[in-house]
Design a protein around this motif. Structure first.
Motif, PDB file in Angstrom:
ATOM      1  N   GLU A  80       0.824  -1.206   0.000  1.00 28.98           N
ATOM      2  CA  GLU A  80       0.000   0.000   0.000  1.00 28.98           C
ATOM      3  C   GLU A  80       0.864   1.265   0.000  1.00 28.98           C
ATOM      4  OE1 GLU A  80      -3.326   0.395  -0.455  1.00 28.98           O
ATOM      5  OE2 GLU A  80      -3.253  -1.765  -0.845  1.00 28.98           O
ATOM      6  N   PHE A  81       1.941   1.253   0.752  1.00 28.87           N
ATOM      7  CA  PHE A  81       2.808   2.424   0.813  1.00 28.87           C
ATOM      8  C   PHE A  81       3.509   2.659  -0.517  1.00 28.87           C
ATOM      9  CE2 PHE A  81       2.053   2.764   5.216  1.00 28.87           C
ATOM     10  CZ  PHE A  81       2.567   3.975   5.643  1.00 28.87           C
ATOM     11  N   THR A  82       3.827   1.614  -1.244  1.00 29.92           N
ATOM     12  CA  THR A  82       4.495   1.807  -2.534  1.00 29.92           C
ATOM     13  C   THR A  82       3.529   2.393  -3.561  1.00 29.92           C
ATOM     14  OG1 THR A  82       4.088  -0.495  -3.193  1.00 29.92           O
ATOM     15  CG2 THR A  82       6.217   0.001  -2.197  1.00 29.92           C
ATOM     16  N   ASN A 125       7.624  15.787  -0.398  1.00 31.75           N
ATOM     17  CA  ASN A 125       8.253  15.458   0.879  1.00 31.75           C
ATOM     18  C   ASN A 125       7.906  14.024   1.295  1.00 31.75           C
ATOM     19  OD1 ASN A 125       9.731  15.924   3.228  1.00 31.75           O
ATOM     20  ND2 ASN A 125       7.940  16.662   4.321  1.00 31.75           N
ATOM     21  N   TRP A 126       6.657  13.661   1.118  1.00 31.03           N
ATOM     22  CA  TRP A 126       6.181  12.328   1.493  1.00 31.03           C
ATOM     23  C   TRP A 126       6.906  11.249   0.708  1.00 31.03           C
ATOM     24  CZ3 TRP A 126       4.603   9.093   4.740  1.00 31.03           C
ATOM     25  CH2 TRP A 126       3.887   7.953   4.414  1.00 31.03           C
ATOM     26  N   LYS A 127       7.192  11.527  -0.577  1.00 29.89           N
ATOM     27  CA  LYS A 127       7.855  10.539  -1.427  1.00 29.89           C
ATOM     28  C   LYS A 127       9.196  10.117  -0.824  1.00 29.89           C
ATOM     29  CE  LYS A 127       9.630   9.685  -6.023  1.00 29.89           C
ATOM     30  NZ  LYS A 127       9.955  10.199  -7.336  1.00 29.89           N
ATOM     31  N   ILE A 128       9.967  11.075  -0.347  1.00 24.92           N
ATOM     32  CA  ILE A 128      11.277  10.781   0.251  1.00 24.92           C
ATOM     33  C   ILE A 128      11.113   9.902   1.488  1.00 24.92           C
ATOM     34  CG2 ILE A 128      13.262  11.798   1.443  1.00 24.92           C
ATOM     35  CD1 ILE A 128      12.741  14.327  -0.358  1.00 24.92           C
ATOM     36  N   ASP A 137      11.204   0.729   2.473  1.00 20.00           N
ATOM     37  CA  ASP A 137      12.398  -0.123   2.570  1.00 20.00           C
ATOM     38  C   ASP A 137      12.433  -0.833   3.919  1.00 20.00           C
ATOM     39  OD1 ASP A 137      13.242   0.634   0.057  1.00 20.00           O
ATOM     40  OD2 ASP A 137      14.767   2.043   0.786  1.00 20.00           O
ATOM     41  N   GLU A 138      12.172  -0.091   4.988  1.00 20.16           N
ATOM     42  CA  GLU A 138      12.191  -0.672   6.331  1.00 20.16           C
ATOM     43  C   GLU A 138      11.038  -1.658   6.529  1.00 20.16           C
ATOM     44  OE1 GLU A 138      14.703  -0.364   8.524  1.00 20.16           O
ATOM     45  OE2 GLU A 138      15.650   0.788   6.929  1.00 20.16           O
ATOM     46  N   LEU A 139       9.873  -1.335   5.991  1.00 19.75           N
ATOM     47  CA  LEU A 139       8.732  -2.251   6.091  1.00 19.75           C
ATOM     48  C   LEU A 139       9.033  -3.564   5.377  1.00 19.75           C
ATOM     49  CD1 LEU A 139       5.695   0.124   5.491  1.00 19.75           C
ATOM     50  CD2 LEU A 139       6.066  -1.296   7.512  1.00 19.75           C
ATOM     51  N   GLU A 140       9.640  -3.473   4.219  1.00 20.16           N
ATOM     52  CA  GLU A 140       9.977  -4.672   3.455  1.00 20.16           C
ATOM     53  C   GLU A 140      10.961  -5.554   4.228  1.00 20.16           C
ATOM     54  OE1 GLU A 140      10.957  -5.741  -1.132  1.00 20.16           O
ATOM     55  OE2 GLU A 140      12.035  -4.042  -0.287  1.00 20.16           O
ATOM     56  N   LYS A 141      11.981  -4.928   4.812  1.00 21.09           N
ATOM     57  CA  LYS A 141      12.966  -5.685   5.599  1.00 21.09           C
ATOM     58  C   LYS A 141      12.312  -6.359   6.801  1.00 21.09           C
ATOM     59  CE  LYS A 141      16.759  -2.540   4.495  1.00 21.09           C
ATOM     60  NZ  LYS A 141      17.595  -1.470   5.051  1.00 21.09           N
ATOM     61  N   LEU A 142      11.496  -5.599   7.515  1.00 25.14           N
ATOM     62  CA  LEU A 142      10.847  -6.132   8.708  1.00 25.14           C
ATOM     63  C   LEU A 142       9.868  -7.253   8.360  1.00 25.14           C
ATOM     64  CD1 LEU A 142      10.690  -5.933  11.749  1.00 25.14           C
ATOM     65  CD2 LEU A 142       8.989  -4.114  11.492  1.00 25.14           C
ATOM     66  N   ALA A 143       9.159  -7.111   7.257  1.00 29.63           N
ATOM     67  CA  ALA A 143       8.228  -8.154   6.817  1.00 29.63           C
ATOM     68  C   ALA A 143       8.979  -9.455   6.535  1.00 29.63           C
ATOM     69  CB  ALA A 143       7.473  -7.706   5.567  1.00 29.63           C
TER      70      ALA A 143
END
Length: 108
Positions: free
Chosen positions: A25-27, A56-59, A66-72
């Motif tokens: 969803e975030f992507t 700003n949100w894009k950054i 990236d962090e969500l993907e790693k944690l998942a």
């Protein structure tokens, strides 16, 4: 020490799946005003502010995804690993119990 370790492996794997869905969803989420015009939002100023927010949100979104993907991945793999370890230990204990019963060394 000496305390039992308890891990709800299904819950850990569900957590990993939930994080994967959030990541997806975030992507997709970019500018919340995309597709809306002055007629929908009331003024060009509002649209401009959403554009600034979007940049700003894009950054921050990229870092967060990236962090969500790693944690998942970590949570999903942890759940699988805990489950494999638990199964291996249970099988080993069953094997030992069976040996002791055959040899007559089991508890009476």
């Amino acid at each position: 020490m000496g305390k039992d370790i308890v891990a709800d492996t299904e819950r850990i794997k569900e957590f990993g799946s939930a994080l994967s869905r959030i990541h997806k969803e975030f992507t997709k989420a970019a500018n919340p005003a995309d597709g809306y015009g002055v007629k929908d939002l009331g003024s060009q100023s509002v649209i401009d502010k959403f554009g600034e927010f979007s940049s700003n949100w894009k950054i921050h979104r990229e870092r967060l995804t990236d962090e969500l993907e790693k944690l998942a991945k970590i949570a999903t793999e942890a759940g699988k690993s805990y489950q494999e370890i638990d199964s291996s230990l249970a099988n080993a204990l069953r094997g030992e119990d069976a040996k002791h019963k055959k040899s007559g060394k089991g508890k009476k």
